[in-house]
Design an enzyme around this catalytic site. Structure first.
Site, short mmCIF file in Angstrom:
data_model
loop_
_atom_site.label_atom_id
_atom_site.label_comp_id
_atom_site.label_asym_id
_atom_site.label_seq_id
_atom_site.Cartn_x
_atom_site.Cartn_y
_atom_site.Cartn_z
N PRO A 1 0.82 -1.22 0.00
CA PRO A 1 0.00 0.00 0.00
C PRO A 1 0.85 1.26 0.00
CG PRO A 1 -0.66 -1.48 1.76
CD PRO A 1 0.59 -2.04 1.18
N THR A 2 0.35 2.28 -0.68
CA THR A 2 0.99 3.59 -0.67
C THR A 2 0.88 4.19 0.73
OG1 THR A 2 0.39 3.93 -2.95
CG2 THR A 2 0.94 5.90 -1.70
N GLY A 3 1.98 4.71 1.23
CA GLY A 3 1.96 5.31 2.56
C GLY A 3 1.75 4.26 3.64
N CYS A 4 2.15 3.04 3.33
CA CYS A 4 1.93 1.92 4.24
C CYS A 4 2.83 2.01 5.45
CB CYS A 4 2.23 0.62 3.49
SG CYS A 4 2.52 -0.78 4.54
N ILE A 5 2.25 1.77 6.60
CA ILE A 5 3.05 1.81 7.83
C ILE A 5 3.08 0.41 8.44
CG2 ILE A 5 3.30 2.86 10.12
CD1 ILE A 5 1.51 5.17 8.89
#
Lengths: 111, 100, 131
Positions: A107-111
């Site tokens: 995922p984009t911006g995945c943490i």
């Protein structure tokens, strides 16, 4: 990019092990990825994995974990739309692990 | 002469320059972002349509398809869509695929 | 984890970010990359506005079909923005007019602004990032 052999077929994955070509995904791939992530797939896991695949088909992105949690709550009920439930299923991050099993990109911006 | 334009006419002046330089009977092929210029209501459409009197205007089909074709009406018949142009590295224009 | 601590400390600060989308979707990578930046910004709970002007309006067209040009159709991702709490989408009226388009041609609900309204909105921002 590295290749992996799953049930006698070759699949291309990226350096973190995510499937490169989404359209190649099948249940064998999911099971392989789950073993890699040390996740034992139950119906509850499949529910999330399938949800992610539907989300991707609709929006063409893998959702950030916050967005996933909210969307799951809406679709599958509040008792499932929370971090505790999702982290119990996917201890190393629901977006990250479940996306990998679902054959989606990280995922984009995945943490 | 075949002129190929790939920049949007509402962002750059390449299409305008091309139309200015193209000699009578030449072909102008719009690809990539240049196809927007050939859509109904686009500020550049009138210019191309006027140029179509002396030039043969083509647009690449797959690039047009990426642009939702609400605009493709009878009034756009001065343009011909090309289904596919590149066969390997040779630029051969396959003509005559009219839009429907 | 010092980075995390700093982020925690700064979590109360919310700035107004405007992302200005000015380019057609498929000819360059700007639109797609810009969208990724927006999604990442959203994860930091900032006040995000997206503006579509000039050829950027083409990013929001309904019914885009990219199979033939073999690129990702990310126009549908704009419909996911609501889930990221990005609900301020603005479109420049003059840019619509110059392309023969109306609000009905767009895949998401937007607020259409005049040049003056857009200028005021831009002046209110802390950060304006243009793609």
């Amino acid at each position: 990019m590295p290749m992996v052999d799953i049930a006698g077929k070759d699949y291309e994955v990226d350096e973190e092990g995510y499937l490169v070509d989404l359209s190649q995904w099948n249940e064998d791939v999911a099971k392989y990825m789950a073993v890699e992530e040390k996740v034992e797939l139950t119906d509850s896991h499949w529910e999330v994995v399938n949800f992610l695949r539907e989300y991707y088909a609709e929006y063409q992105i893998a959702p950030a974990v916050r967005v996933l949690t909210k969307a799951i709550g809406k679709k599958l009920g509040a008792e499932k739309g929370n971090n505790k439930y999702l982290y119990e299923l996917f201890p190393y991050g629901p977006a990250k692990q479940a996306c990998k099993i679902a054959g989606l990109p990280k995922p984009t911006g995945c943490i | 002469m075949l002129h190929i334009v790939n920049k949007s006419a509402t962002e750059r002046s390449t299409l305008e320059s091309c139309l200015r330089m193209a000699t009578k009977g030449s072909a102008v092929l719009l690809i990539e972002d240049a196809v927007y210029a050939a859509t109904n209501g686009n500020a550049a459409a009138a210019k191309i349509q006027a140029a179509a009197a002396d030039l043969k205007i083509y647009a690449l089909g797959p690039d047009l398809a990426a642009w939702p074709g609400a605009c493709w009406t009878e009034s756009m018949s001065w343009i011909t869509a090309v289904l596919w142009i590149w066969s390997q590295s040779t630029a051969t224009v396959s003509l005559g695929c009219n839009l429907n | 984890m010092s980075d995390m601590d700093e982020m925690e400390d700064g979590s109360g600060i919310v700035k107004k970010f405007m992302f200005l989308n000015r380019k057609a979707p498929h000819g360059t990578v700007y639109a797609l990359e810009g969208l990724e930046v927006v999604l990442i910004t959203a994860a930091f709970d900032q006040d995000v506005s997206m503006v579509f002007t000039d050829d950027g309006i083409y990013q929001l067209m309904k019914g885009i079909d990219t199979k033939g040009i073999e690129v990702k159709d990310f126009s549908r991702t704009y419909r996911a923005l609501e889930g990221y709490d990005i609900e301020k989408l603005y479109v420049d009226q003059a840019s619509l007019d110059a392309r023969g388009l109306t609000e009905d041609d767009l895949i998401v609900d937007v607020t259409v602004l005049s040049v003056d309204e857009m200028a005021n909105l831009m002046a209110e921002q802390d950060v304006v990032i243009s793609f």
